[in-house]
Design a protein around this motif. Structure first.
Motif, PDB file in Angstrom:
ATOM      1  N   VAL A 233      24.348  20.554  48.534  1.00 42.53           N
ATOM      2  CA  VAL A 233      23.647  20.395  49.812  1.00 42.53           C
ATOM      3  C   VAL A 233      22.324  21.154  49.801  1.00 42.53           C
ATOM      4  O   VAL A 233      21.287  20.615  50.210  1.00 42.53           O
ATOM      5  CB  VAL A 233      24.534  20.846  50.987  1.00 42.53           C
ATOM      6  CG1 VAL A 233      23.749  20.869  52.292  1.00 42.53           C
ATOM      7  CG2 VAL A 233      25.755  19.926  51.115  1.00 42.53           C
ATOM      8  N   GLU A 234      22.345  22.386  49.314  1.00 46.88           N
ATOM      9  CA  GLU A 234      21.112  23.178  49.265  1.00 46.88           C
ATOM     10  C   GLU A 234      20.072  22.512  48.361  1.00 46.88           C
ATOM     11  O   GLU A 234      18.889  22.456  48.707  1.00 46.88           O
ATOM     12  CB  GLU A 234      21.404  24.606  48.787  1.00 46.88           C
ATOM     13  CG  GLU A 234      22.233  25.429  49.748  1.00 46.88           C
ATOM     14  CD  GLU A 234      21.549  25.728  51.065  1.00 46.88           C
ATOM     15  OE1 GLU A 234      20.292  25.685  51.138  1.00 46.88           O
ATOM     16  OE2 GLU A 234      22.265  25.996  52.039  1.00 46.88           O
ATOM     17  N   GLU A 235      20.512  22.019  47.223  1.00 46.30           N
ATOM     18  CA  GLU A 235      19.599  21.337  46.305  1.00 46.30           C
ATOM     19  C   GLU A 235      19.026  20.081  46.955  1.00 46.30           C
ATOM     20  O   GLU A 235      17.837  19.787  46.822  1.00 46.30           O
ATOM     21  CB  GLU A 235      20.326  20.983  45.002  1.00 46.30           C
ATOM     22  CG  GLU A 235      19.509  20.155  44.038  1.00 46.30           C
ATOM     23  CD  GLU A 235      18.278  20.876  43.494  1.00 46.30           C
ATOM     24  OE1 GLU A 235      17.298  20.179  43.144  1.00 46.30           O
ATOM     25  OE2 GLU A 235      18.282  22.116  43.437  1.00 46.30           O
ATOM     26  N   TYR A 236      19.870  19.349  47.658  1.00 41.67           N
ATOM     27  CA  TYR A 236      19.395  18.136  48.328  1.00 41.67           C
ATOM     28  C   TYR A 236      18.351  18.482  49.391  1.00 41.67           C
ATOM     29  O   TYR A 236      17.328  17.810  49.498  1.00 41.67           O
ATOM     30  CB  TYR A 236      20.558  17.357  48.952  1.00 41.67           C
ATOM     31  CG  TYR A 236      20.076  16.220  49.809  1.00 41.67           C
ATOM     32  CD1 TYR A 236      19.441  15.118  49.229  1.00 41.67           C
ATOM     33  CD2 TYR A 236      20.192  16.268  51.186  1.00 41.67           C
ATOM     34  CE1 TYR A 236      18.950  14.086  50.014  1.00 41.67           C
ATOM     35  CE2 TYR A 236      19.709  15.229  51.968  1.00 41.67           C
ATOM     36  CZ  TYR A 236      19.092  14.143  51.384  1.00 41.67           C
ATOM     37  OH  TYR A 236      18.600  13.134  52.162  1.00 41.67           O
ATOM     38  N   PHE A 237      18.597  19.525  50.173  1.00 39.57           N
ATOM     39  CA  PHE A 237      17.625  19.916  51.197  1.00 39.57           C
ATOM     40  C   PHE A 237      16.308  20.353  50.566  1.00 39.57           C
ATOM     41  O   PHE A 237      15.248  20.180  51.160  1.00 39.57           O
ATOM     42  CB  PHE A 237      18.181  21.032  52.089  1.00 39.57           C
ATOM     43  CG  PHE A 237      19.211  20.572  53.094  1.00 39.57           C
ATOM     44  CD1 PHE A 237      19.251  19.267  53.551  1.00 39.57           C
ATOM     45  CD2 PHE A 237      20.138  21.460  53.583  1.00 39.57           C
ATOM     46  CE1 PHE A 237      20.190  18.849  54.475  1.00 39.57           C
ATOM     47  CE2 PHE A 237      21.088  21.062  54.521  1.00 39.57           C
ATOM     48  CZ  PHE A 237      21.110  19.755  54.960  1.00 39.57           C
ATOM     49  N   SER A 238      16.365  20.899  49.372  1.00 37.19           N
ATOM     50  CA  SER A 238      15.142  21.319  48.684  1.00 37.19           C
ATOM     51  C   SER A 238      14.392  20.143  48.069  1.00 37.19           C
ATOM     52  O   SER A 238      13.171  20.060  48.148  1.00 37.19           O
ATOM     53  CB  SER A 238      15.470  22.315  47.571  1.00 37.19           C
ATOM     54  OG  SER A 238      15.978  23.500  48.105  1.00 37.19           O
ATOM     55  N   SER A 239      15.142  19.232  47.440  1.00 43.96           N
ATOM     56  CA  SER A 239      14.491  18.165  46.677  1.00 43.96           C
ATOM     57  C   SER A 239      14.398  16.833  47.421  1.00 43.96           C
ATOM     58  O   SER A 239      13.488  16.048  47.164  1.00 43.96           O
ATOM     59  CB  SER A 239      15.256  17.935  45.371  1.00 43.96           C
ATOM     60  OG  SER A 239      16.519  17.334  45.626  1.00 43.96           O
ATOM     61  N   GLY A 240      15.386  16.554  48.278  1.00 43.74           N
ATOM     62  CA  GLY A 240      15.425  15.258  48.957  1.00 43.74           C
ATOM     63  C   GLY A 240      15.852  14.125  48.040  1.00 43.74           C
ATOM     64  O   GLY A 240      15.733  12.957  48.388  1.00 43.74           O
ATOM     65  N   ASP A 241      16.386  14.447  46.875  1.00 44.52           N
ATOM     66  CA  ASP A 241      16.772  13.449  45.868  1.00 44.52           C
ATOM     67  C   ASP A 241      18.202  12.964  46.122  1.00 44.52           C
ATOM     68  O   ASP A 241      19.168  13.627  45.762  1.00 44.52           O
ATOM     69  CB  ASP A 241      16.654  14.067  44.481  1.00 44.52           C
ATOM     70  CG  ASP A 241      16.872  13.058  43.369  1.00 44.52           C
ATOM     71  OD1 ASP A 241      17.322  11.931  43.637  1.00 44.52           O
ATOM     72  OD2 ASP A 241      16.582  13.418  42.209  1.00 44.52           O
ATOM     73  N   VAL A 242      18.309  11.788  46.731  1.00 39.52           N
ATOM     74  CA  VAL A 242      19.611  11.209  47.064  1.00 39.52           C
ATOM     75  C   VAL A 242      20.413  10.895  45.800  1.00 39.52           C
ATOM     76  O   VAL A 242      21.617  11.150  45.741  1.00 39.52           O
ATOM     77  CB  VAL A 242      19.442   9.936  47.927  1.00 39.52           C
ATOM     78  CG1 VAL A 242      20.760   9.229  48.141  1.00 39.52           C
ATOM     79  CG2 VAL A 242      18.803  10.285  49.262  1.00 39.52           C
ATOM     80  N   GLY A 243      19.749  10.353  44.790  1.00 41.56           N
ATOM     81  CA  GLY A 243      20.428  10.007  43.544  1.00 41.56           C
ATOM     82  C   GLY A 243      21.061  11.207  42.880  1.00 41.56           C
ATOM     83  O   GLY A 243      22.199  11.141  42.400  1.00 41.56           O
ATOM     84  N   ASN A 244      20.334  12.306  42.850  1.00 44.73           N
ATOM     85  CA  ASN A 244      20.864  13.529  42.261  1.00 44.73           C
ATOM     86  C   ASN A 244      22.055  14.043  43.062  1.00 44.73           C
ATOM     87  O   ASN A 244      23.055  14.490  42.487  1.00 44.73           O
ATOM     88  CB  ASN A 244      19.768  14.592  42.178  1.00 44.73           C
ATOM     89  CG  ASN A 244      20.234  15.837  41.464  1.00 44.73           C
ATOM     90  OD1 ASN A 244      20.888  15.763  40.429  1.00 44.73           O
ATOM     91  ND2 ASN A 244      19.900  16.989  42.019  1.00 44.73           N
ATOM     92  N   ALA A 245      21.972  13.988  44.379  1.00 45.46           N
ATOM     93  CA  ALA A 245      23.086  14.427  45.221  1.00 45.46           C
ATOM     94  C   ALA A 245      24.316  13.565  44.977  1.00 45.46           C
ATOM     95  O   ALA A 245      25.436  14.074  44.884  1.00 45.46           O
ATOM     96  CB  ALA A 245      22.686  14.395  46.691  1.00 45.46           C
ATOM     97  N   ALA A 246      24.122  12.257  44.857  1.00 51.17           N
ATOM     98  CA  ALA A 246      25.237  11.342  44.597  1.00 51.17           C
ATOM     99  C   ALA A 246      25.865  11.629  43.239  1.00 51.17           C
ATOM    100  O   ALA A 246      27.101  11.657  43.111  1.00 51.17           O
ATOM    101  CB  ALA A 246      24.768   9.897  44.670  1.00 51.17           C
ATOM    102  N   ASP A 247      25.022  11.855  42.227  1.00 49.40           N
ATOM    103  CA  ASP A 247      25.537  12.177  40.893  1.00 49.40           C
ATOM    104  C   ASP A 247      26.321  13.490  40.915  1.00 49.40           C
ATOM    105  O   ASP A 247      27.407  13.585  40.334  1.00 49.40           O
ATOM    106  CB  ASP A 247      24.400  12.282  39.879  1.00 49.40           C
ATOM    107  CG  ASP A 247      23.761  10.941  39.573  1.00 49.40           C
ATOM    108  OD1 ASP A 247      24.378   9.891  39.874  1.00 49.40           O
ATOM    109  OD2 ASP A 247      22.628  10.948  39.039  1.00 49.40           O
ATOM    110  N   SER A 248      25.770  14.482  41.575  1.00 50.31           N
ATOM    111  CA  SER A 248      26.438  15.786  41.657  1.00 50.31           C
ATOM    112  C   SER A 248      27.764  15.674  42.395  1.00 50.31           C
ATOM    113  O   SER A 248      28.754  16.306  42.018  1.00 50.31           O
ATOM    114  CB  SER A 248      25.539  16.803  42.359  1.00 50.31           C
ATOM    115  OG  SER A 248      24.361  17.022  41.625  1.00 50.31           O
ATOM    116  N   LEU A 249      27.795  14.891  43.439  1.00 51.58           N
ATOM    117  CA  LEU A 249      29.023  14.700  44.205  1.00 51.58           C
ATOM    118  C   LEU A 249      30.094  14.047  43.348  1.00 51.58           C
ATOM    119  O   LEU A 249      31.264  14.436  43.393  1.00 51.58           O
ATOM    120  CB  LEU A 249      28.744  13.860  45.447  1.00 51.58           C
ATOM    121  CG  LEU A 249      29.905  13.620  46.402  1.00 51.58           C
ATOM    122  CD1 LEU A 249      30.473  14.936  46.911  1.00 51.58           C
ATOM    123  CD2 LEU A 249      29.451  12.760  47.573  1.00 51.58           C
TER     124      LEU A 249
END
Length: 92
Positions: free
Chosen positions: A18-34
């Motif tokens: 979540v913190e990384e997503y708020f910093s980068s805004g990268d949905v793809g990366n958040a989905a991969d990490s999840l």
């Protein structure tokens, strides 16, 4: 039932995602990490949604909108709506 150690590990991973997503805004990366969580998404996905919303509500409008956008984008990939319903029903 997941053991306490796994829950702690997943909790740290979710916060990091979540913190990384708020910093980068990268949905793809958040989905991969999840999808790479140490616990099945079907088991812990509701926790991700709960944590995302909790952290977003503690922030500004930008992060709240980002959280909404992320859930919307993840819906097709991991069924975020199912986890949100679980959360609302008190299963999380």
């Amino acid at each position: 039932m997941l053991c306490y150690t796994v829950l702690c590990c997943v909790s740290l991973q979710v916060n990091s995602i979540v913190e990384e997503y708020f910093s980068s805004g990268d949905v793809g990366n958040a989905a991969d990490s999840l999808s790479e969580l140490d616990a099945p998404v079907a088991t812990m996905g509701h926790y991700f949604v709960k944590r995302l919303l909790t952290l977003a509500l503690d922030r500004k409008d930008k992060e709240r909108e980002m959280a909404s956008s992320l859930l919307s984008n993840l819906y097709a990939e991991v069924g975020a709506l199912v986890f949100f319903i679980m959360l609302l029903c008190g299963w999380g």
